[in-house]
Design an enzyme around this catalytic site. Sequence first.
Site, PDB file in Angstrom:
ATOM      1  N   GLU B  44       0.876  -1.170   0.000  1.00 29.17           N
ATOM      2  CA  GLU B  44       0.000   0.000   0.000  1.00 29.17           C
ATOM      3  C   GLU B  44       0.908   1.213   0.000  1.00 29.17           C
ATOM      4  OE1 GLU B  44      -2.645  -0.287   3.302  1.00 29.17           O
ATOM      5  OE2 GLU B  44      -3.519  -2.150   2.550  1.00 29.17           O
ATOM      6  N   ASP B  55      -5.805   8.417  10.646  1.00 28.64           N
ATOM      7  CA  ASP B  55      -4.467   7.967  11.011  1.00 28.64           C
ATOM      8  C   ASP B  55      -4.034   8.390  12.401  1.00 28.64           C
ATOM      9  OD1 ASP B  55      -3.398   6.434   8.781  1.00 28.64           O
ATOM     10  OD2 ASP B  55      -3.722   8.269   7.633  1.00 28.64           O
ATOM     11  N   TYR B 168     -10.680  -4.829   2.817  1.00 31.41           N
ATOM     12  CA  TYR B 168      -9.796  -4.313   3.860  1.00 31.41           C
ATOM     13  C   TYR B 168     -10.622  -4.277   5.140  1.00 31.41           C
ATOM     14  CZ  TYR B 168      -6.247  -1.158   5.905  1.00 31.41           C
ATOM     15  OH  TYR B 168      -5.257  -0.590   6.670  1.00 31.41           O
TER      16      TYR B 168
END
Lengths: 398, 259
Positions: B44, B55, B168
């Site tokens: 990725e 994040d 994912y």
Amino acid sequence: MSTLLPPKFGPYGGRFVPETLMPALIELEQAFVDAQKDKVFRNEFEGLLASFVGRPTPLTYAKRLSEKLGGAQIYLKREDLAHTGAHKINNALGQALLVKRMGKKRVVAETGAGQHGVASATAAALLGLECVVYMGSVDIARQEPNVFRMKLLGAEVRPVESGTKTLKDAINEAIRDWVTNVRDTHYLLGSALGPHPYPTIVREFQSVIGIEAREQMLRDAGRLPDTVIACVGGGSNAIGVFSGFVDDEQVELIGVEAGGSGIASGKHAARFGDASKARVGVIHGTRTYVLQDEDGQIAETHSVSAGLDYAAVGPEHAMMRDNERAFYTSATDVEALDAFQTLCHTEGIIPALESSHAVAEVIKRAPTMKKDQVILVNLSGRGDKDLNTVIKELGTNL
Amino acid sequence: MNRIENAFKNKPIFMPYFPLGYPNLDTSIDVIETLAKNGADLIEVGISFSDPLADGPVIQKATQIALEQGITVKKSLAAIAELRNRGVTIPLILMGYFNPMLAYGLEKFIQDAKEAGADGFIVPDLPPEEAGEFQSLVGDLPLIQMLAPTSPNERMESIARNAKGFIYLVSVTGVTGARTSISDGLGDLIARVREHTSAKVCVGFGIGTPEQAKQVGLLADGVIVGSACVKTIGSSEKPVEAAKQFAAEFRSALQELKK
């Protein structure tokens, strides 16, 4: 995967969030729709607005300011007189009641000027919720009194050191906390921003401003205003007052953004005012006008008022700008500080620096209007929190 | 067989994340090449954004440095082409937030990414409800769909039904970043996803050590390692050496599970 309420305003709005948060947004939408239909909820909300917030807030005819400017008659919608000193409490209470309804125990909030943080801390104290407020460390420095207020009300204030250390970064951190604790935590978003259903929820909880103001104008002036003016950061006070007049096509709606050091300087937060930096983009879950660089990185903004210092604008404002139902302009730091002093001297009212941007537009516009015309300005908050900033900016001139 | 299908021939696969431009552009290209040639099955490749709201601190800091070092979408796409020129043959999935892609021009971004040699996209702030425009332009490259522990069954089913490439699966409610242990409920969560799909299920968020990778690899088709990879390599004096060792450790942890 349809929604109960329209998720977009024309091409703007939407839900650009990580999958983890999507179920929470769907739950929130459902809870809001159910609550709106529930008389018990509405009675409780309206009861608190009356007995706790002190609504309806007054409409004040600004006689001396009107005479000084020599044009239109000016009326002030006094959200500065709402409990906690700004309109933010309307939405904070509404959402906190939704939190109780959803059975959650904890709220996180972002704050720029501190007004929404104070309102959230207040609502949380009133309703027995745990409250964490994220605030950029730059804003903590310039809005210190509000930091103490939040702490006294039992909230935890977490300084945000990432990025530009202002409102945008506080929102990032609040969202990160929410993603982590979403099962028992509600994100008490303070402006008409963010992913659906927030812009709609915030507008509905702030629509009380416009509903009251319309009735009061008819009562006191015997007519609707020709022009309604409000400052626009994310845009919750503006959308709240506009919503009362949006169906009255003859009423002109004006939003005032932060012009900072001037559009040409690049140091501002005028999302509609700077075609070189503002493009339609996606930030904090919504598609709207965003100040950004060529590569799509969110731009640093500047305003003397922390509450307007944000790179994006609420998606409904973006739609109203495109379809020309509302018009948007800006006032610089200097103009806002002048307006601040003018209102202090002529009316005995110390306005928030955010609201001073709306007053600055009144000062420009009223003299060009006839004496039988009427301007309504939403005085979204009071200026006690800004005294340190004003003293610093005006220095020895004060 | 496309590169992604090919990568899943021997599962579970090792899928590190690394952002282009960190600690600088040249080093990041060397690091990604090294990961690819020393055990990564799929990478990725991160495209940096100023406001990465999904994040944690490690990736926030790394992407901030990448931006300070002047990384752009255009340079990131050129780096993908460079990696292909250097003989990297594993799938390279572009991972980034939506706004920089919009600013570049969505159609042009997808076209240029294809031409550069990218194999798909992960856009964490683009849930299926908002992905229509992207899906209409993406053609045969997959826009990888994400699922989370909070996704209810009916939502999992509708998302998984349209999944392309792989799914994912976010292992924890939270932001990216290594955790001290793998969540107890992960086995149940993966089983719940598998009830709804035959697509490959790759697990990310919170996996930091080869031992944890092995635990997850027993259950999942792929193990995604982001923050730990960025931190280990980024904090090393010799990032390329660190990348080589990092990939080798994770490869060997997953090797005995491969089938």
